[in-house]
Design an enzyme around this catalytic site. Structure first.
Site, PDB file in Angstrom:
ATOM      1  N   THR A 125       0.825  -1.208   0.000  1.00  0.00           N
ATOM      2  CA  THR A 125       0.000   0.000   0.000  1.00  0.00           C
ATOM      3  C   THR A 125       0.859   1.258   0.000  1.00  0.00           C
ATOM      4  OG1 THR A 125      -1.516   1.285   1.370  1.00  0.00           O
ATOM      5  CG2 THR A 125      -0.138  -0.266   2.532  1.00  0.00           C
ATOM      6  N   GLU A 127       0.396   3.573   1.901  1.00  0.00           N
ATOM      7  CA  GLU A 127       0.465   4.070   3.282  1.00  0.00           C
ATOM      8  C   GLU A 127       1.821   3.808   3.921  1.00  0.00           C
ATOM      9  OE1 GLU A 127      -2.814   3.498   5.884  1.00  0.00           O
ATOM     10  OE2 GLU A 127      -4.272   3.710   4.282  1.00  0.00           O
ATOM     11  N   TYR A 153      -1.473  -0.305  11.281  1.00  0.00           N
ATOM     12  CA  TYR A 153      -1.719  -0.970   9.989  1.00  0.00           C
ATOM     13  C   TYR A 153      -0.560  -0.735   9.035  1.00  0.00           C
ATOM     14  CZ  TYR A 153      -3.296  -1.365   5.156  1.00  0.00           C
ATOM     15  OH  TYR A 153      -3.362  -1.646   3.815  1.00  0.00           O
ATOM     16  N   LYS A 157       2.258  -3.333   7.377  1.00  0.00           N
ATOM     17  CA  LYS A 157       2.427  -3.544   5.924  1.00  0.00           C
ATOM     18  C   LYS A 157       3.881  -3.259   5.516  1.00  0.00           C
ATOM     19  CE  LYS A 157      -0.311  -4.435   3.202  1.00  0.00           C
ATOM     20  NZ  LYS A 157      -0.775  -5.754   2.687  1.00  0.00           N
TER      21      LYS A 157
HETATM   22  P1  NAD Z   1     -10.225  -6.670   2.846  1.00  0.00           P
HETATM   23  O1  NAD Z   1     -10.164  -6.379   4.299  1.00  0.00           O
HETATM   24  O2  NAD Z   1     -11.453  -6.334   2.067  1.00  0.00           O
HETATM   25  O3  NAD Z   1      -9.935  -8.228   2.599  1.00  0.00           O
HETATM   26  C1  NAD Z   1      -8.950  -8.932   3.306  1.00  0.00           C
HETATM   27  C2  NAD Z   1      -9.212 -10.428   3.117  1.00  0.00           C
HETATM   28  O4  NAD Z   1      -8.156 -11.147   3.770  1.00  0.00           O
HETATM   29  C3  NAD Z   1     -10.529 -10.911   3.717  1.00  0.00           C
HETATM   30  O5  NAD Z   1     -11.188 -11.773   2.816  1.00  0.00           O
HETATM   31  C4  NAD Z   1     -10.087 -11.663   4.975  1.00  0.00           C
HETATM   32  O6  NAD Z   1     -10.970 -12.719   5.333  1.00  0.00           O
HETATM   33  C5  NAD Z   1      -8.735 -12.196   4.537  1.00  0.00           C
HETATM   34  N1  NAD Z   1      -7.849 -12.472   5.680  1.00  0.00           N
HETATM   35  C6  NAD Z   1      -7.599 -11.661   6.747  1.00  0.00           C
HETATM   36  N2  NAD Z   1      -6.760 -12.257   7.598  1.00  0.00           N
HETATM   37  C7  NAD Z   1      -6.435 -13.462   7.050  1.00  0.00           C
HETATM   38  C8  NAD Z   1      -5.605 -14.535   7.437  1.00  0.00           C
HETATM   39  N3  NAD Z   1      -4.920 -14.493   8.598  1.00  0.00           N
HETATM   40  N4  NAD Z   1      -5.507 -15.611   6.627  1.00  0.00           N
HETATM   41  C9  NAD Z   1      -6.192 -15.658   5.462  1.00  0.00           C
HETATM   42  N5  NAD Z   1      -7.026 -14.701   5.053  1.00  0.00           N
HETATM   43  C10 NAD Z   1      -7.138 -13.600   5.832  1.00  0.00           C
HETATM   44  O7  NAD Z   1      -8.950  -5.947   2.231  1.00  0.00           O
HETATM   45  P2  NAD Z   1      -8.718  -5.267   0.787  1.00  0.00           P
HETATM   46  O8  NAD Z   1      -9.137  -3.862   0.851  1.00  0.00           O
HETATM   47  O9  NAD Z   1      -9.257  -6.166  -0.260  1.00  0.00           O
HETATM   48  O10 NAD Z   1      -7.136  -5.282   0.729  1.00  0.00           O
HETATM   49  C11 NAD Z   1      -6.432  -6.396   0.191  1.00  0.00           C
HETATM   50  C12 NAD Z   1      -4.952  -6.111   0.247  1.00  0.00           C
HETATM   51  O11 NAD Z   1      -4.654  -4.931  -0.496  1.00  0.00           O
HETATM   52  C13 NAD Z   1      -4.413  -5.848   1.660  1.00  0.00           C
HETATM   53  O12 NAD Z   1      -3.151  -6.463   1.770  1.00  0.00           O
HETATM   54  C14 NAD Z   1      -4.288  -4.343   1.754  1.00  0.00           C
HETATM   55  O13 NAD Z   1      -3.276  -3.983   2.636  1.00  0.00           O
HETATM   56  C15 NAD Z   1      -3.933  -3.991   0.319  1.00  0.00           C
HETATM   57  N6  NAD Z   1      -4.331  -2.649  -0.155  1.00  0.00           N
HETATM   58  C16 NAD Z   1      -5.600  -2.209  -0.024  1.00  0.00           C
HETATM   59  C17 NAD Z   1      -5.962  -0.958  -0.542  1.00  0.00           C
HETATM   60  C18 NAD Z   1      -7.377  -0.445  -0.432  1.00  0.00           C
HETATM   61  O14 NAD Z   1      -7.633   0.712  -0.789  1.00  0.00           O
HETATM   62  N7  NAD Z   1      -8.359  -1.225   0.013  1.00  0.00           N
HETATM   63  C19 NAD Z   1      -5.015  -0.166  -1.172  1.00  0.00           C
HETATM   64  C20 NAD Z   1      -3.705  -0.655  -1.298  1.00  0.00           C
HETATM   65  C21 NAD Z   1      -3.389  -1.910  -0.791  1.00  0.00           C
HETATM   66  O1  TDX Z   2     -16.058   7.200   8.460  1.00  0.00           O
HETATM   67  C1  TDX Z   2     -15.032   7.637   7.908  1.00  0.00           C
HETATM   68  N1  TDX Z   2     -14.853   8.995   7.830  1.00  0.00           N
HETATM   69  C2  TDX Z   2     -13.750   9.564   7.268  1.00  0.00           C
HETATM   70  O2  TDX Z   2     -13.630  10.785   7.221  1.00  0.00           O
HETATM   71  C3  TDX Z   2     -14.022   6.778   7.354  1.00  0.00           C
HETATM   72  C4  TDX Z   2     -14.175   5.283   7.414  1.00  0.00           C
HETATM   73  C5  TDX Z   2     -12.918   7.372   6.794  1.00  0.00           C
HETATM   74  N2  TDX Z   2     -12.766   8.721   6.765  1.00  0.00           N
HETATM   75  C6  TDX Z   2     -11.552   9.292   6.146  1.00  0.00           C
HETATM   76  C7  TDX Z   2     -10.231   8.764   6.674  1.00  0.00           C
HETATM   77  C8  TDX Z   2      -9.338   8.849   5.459  1.00  0.00           C
HETATM   78  O3  TDX Z   2      -8.766  10.143   5.368  1.00  0.00           O
HETATM   79  O4  TDX Z   2     -11.584   8.935   4.765  1.00  0.00           O
HETATM   80  C9  TDX Z   2     -10.278   8.630   4.276  1.00  0.00           C
HETATM   81  C10 TDX Z   2     -10.267   7.216   3.742  1.00  0.00           C
HETATM   82  O5  TDX Z   2     -10.394   6.345   4.847  1.00  0.00           O
HETATM   83  P1  TDX Z   2     -10.414   4.751   4.682  1.00  0.00           P
HETATM   84  O6  TDX Z   2     -11.474   4.372   3.706  1.00  0.00           O
HETATM   85  O7  TDX Z   2     -10.437   4.143   6.038  1.00  0.00           O
HETATM   86  O8  TDX Z   2      -9.025   4.488   3.923  1.00  0.00           O
HETATM   87  P2  TDX Z   2      -7.497   4.829   4.309  1.00  0.00           P
HETATM   88  O9  TDX Z   2      -7.317   5.038   5.747  1.00  0.00           O
HETATM   89  O10 TDX Z   2      -7.053   5.934   3.372  1.00  0.00           O
HETATM   90  O11 TDX Z   2      -6.796   3.427   3.908  1.00  0.00           O
HETATM   91  C11 TDX Z   2      -7.170   2.757   2.682  1.00  0.00           C
HETATM   92  O12 TDX Z   2      -6.220   2.978   1.674  1.00  0.00           O
HETATM   93  C12 TDX Z   2      -4.971   2.339   1.779  1.00  0.00           C
HETATM   94  C13 TDX Z   2      -7.354   1.257   2.905  1.00  0.00           C
HETATM   95  O13 TDX Z   2      -8.306   1.035   3.922  1.00  0.00           O
HETATM   96  C14 TDX Z   2      -6.064   0.572   3.204  1.00  0.00           C
HETATM   97  O14 TDX Z   2      -6.258  -0.830   3.328  1.00  0.00           O
HETATM   98  C15 TDX Z   2      -5.112   0.843   2.074  1.00  0.00           C
HETATM   99  O15 TDX Z   2      -3.850   0.314   2.356  1.00  0.00           O
END
Ligand code: NAD
Ligand code: TDX
Length: 340
Positions: A125, A127, A153, A157
């Site tokens: 990520t 982050e 978090y 990562k």
């Molecule tokens: P998510 O929370 O939606 O999904 C995570 C999945 O991992 C779930 O299905 C959960 O059951 C599974 N999981 C959790 N712990 C586990 C374990 N111990 N063993 C096996 N499975 C397990 O997350 P996401 O948003 O889909 O993110 C996926 C990946 O991408 C993460 O590594 C996150 O750090 C990275 N990422 C997310 C974003 C974002 O904006 N969502 C951005 C950049 C990177």
């Molecule tokens: O209720 C809310 N109100 C609010 O103002 C929530 C849930 C979030 N926020 C703000 C916090 C952040 O500035 O919105 C922004 C986005 O928040 P999140 O959706 O929690 O994302 P963020 O913290 O940016 O992290 C996400 O991007 C990088 C993903 O959750 C991570 O898994 C990924 O690595």
């Protein structure tokens, strides 16, 4: 070619599985997922019966279980999405983040080392780079930006990334890492900003904006992220990190207003609440490397992607109503109940 996709019952992992089954119908995909609160088997229902797909409920920290599955399936490639992914939860309880995100990654790396692999890909990520100041719009995260994490978090990562690079340097493991900006799209768990705001708007509930809402995130439609990982797997250089982002910076407050406008609701639903601890101000990716080396560019414009996403939540109410009617209620009460 057999690909292990860990965390495939979550948001990005499931979208990646759909992408790979569609784009590479000759590959076999084995999804490994513990099914935590964030994993949802119903998300995978459309592919569950596909002959080249297998789902295995397994914790990536379960060393014996993971090794047994490697022994049985002999995967060529591992793509690790499995993680605890929500910053706010990591602030409440860091330990499970360290277990899954760091120790779980180490178990997968050890299995790859033991059984041999042609590629281990770590989904990381932006982050890990910390944040950028709002008054320096000229600054972006490159792959050389130092790691400077803010939350448990992001620290977990970043630790995992360092382990992945160490296994490459020390044992010659063929690894790649992608560091992507904020994703949005279908099957996004409604604890995250965009789906939470869509769902609350539909229910005419207050929209809890942290702090002043001026924090900036760099949003990418999930399908564009999945294409980037596919390209890295096929053409990325071993041992390299690729930043993934589409130069789409938005303030949180502006996203919330766009959602309200799209759903025809009043801005009076917006409620400013106590800020997130250690809240990162701005994320912004410089995607020059993945563009010049691999030809990747985002295809979905934010306005179109947000419309598609809202449409998806409108037509897939069953998916999220099931989620928000359960344990999510306790989560919501705990995080937002008396947040002033
Ligand atoms: P998510 O929370 O939606 O999904 C995570 C999945 O991992 C779930 O299905 C959960 O059951 C599974 N999981 C959790 N712990 C586990 C374990 N111990 N063993 C096996 N499975 C397990 O997350 P996401 O948003 O889909 O993110 C996926 C990946 O991408 C993460 O590594 C996150 O750090 C990275 N990422 C997310 C974003 C974002 O904006 N969502 C951005 C950049 C990177
Ligand atoms: O209720 C809310 N109100 C609010 O103002 C929530 C849930 C979030 N926020 C703000 C916090 C952040 O500035 O919105 C922004 C986005 O928040 P999140 O959706 O929690 O994302 P963020 O913290 O940016 O992290 C996400 O991007 C990088 C993903 O959750 C991570 O898994 C990924 O690595």
């Amino acid at each position: 070619m057999t690909i292990f996709v860990t965390g495939g019952a979550g948001f990005i992992g499931s979208n990646f599985i759909f992408h790979m089954l569609k784009t590479h119908p000759d590959y076999r995909i084995v999804c490994i997922d513990k099914l935590t609160y964030a994993g949802n088997l119903s998300t995978l229902s459309s592919v569950m019966d596909a002959p080249n797909f297998r789902f295995v409920k397994l914790d990536i920290c379960d060393r014996a279980g993971i090794f047994a599955l490697f022994e049985e399936e002999k995967p060529d490639v591992v793509v690790n999405f499995a993680a605890e992914s929500h910053v706010d939860r990591s602030i409440e309880n860091p330990s499970v983040f360290l277990e899954t995100n760091i120790l779980g990654t180490s178990v997968l790396l050890d299995a790859c080392r033991t059984y041999g692999i042609s590629r281990y890909h770590q989904v990381s990520t932006d982050e890990v780079y910390g944040d950028l100041p709002l008054n320096r719009p000229d600054l972006f995260f490159t792959e050389e930006t130092p790691l400077h994490t803010s939350s448990p978090y992001s620290a977990s990562k970043a630790s995992a990334d360092l382990l992945v690079l160490a296994y490459h340097r020390t044992y010659g493991l063929p690894v790649t890492i992608s560091r992507c900006s904020n994703n949005y799209g279908p099957y996004h768990f409604p604890e995250k900003l965009i789906p939470l705001m869509i769902i609350n708007t539909l229910a005419n509930k207050p929209l809890p904006v942290y702090g002043t809402g001026e924090n900036v995130r760099d949003w990418l439609y999930v399908e564009d992220h999945c294409r980037a990982i596919d390209l890295i797997l096929h053409n990325g250089r071993i041992g390299e990190i690729y930043n993934v982002g589409g130069h789409n910076e938005m303030r949180n407050i502006d996203i919330v207003k766009l959602i309200l406008k799209e759903l025809g609701k009043s801005e009076s639903l917006i409620t400013f609440v106590a800020d997130r601890k250690g809240h990162d101000m701005r994320y912004a990716i410089d995607p020059t490397k993945i563009h010049t080396e691999l030809g990747w560019l985002p295809e979905t414009k934010f306005q179109d992607g947000l419309k598609k996403t809202i449409e998806w939540y409108l037509t897939n109410r069953d998916w999220w109503e099931e989620i928000v009617s359960g344990e999510y209620q306790n989560y919501y009460q705990k995080m937002y109940g008396d947040r002033k």
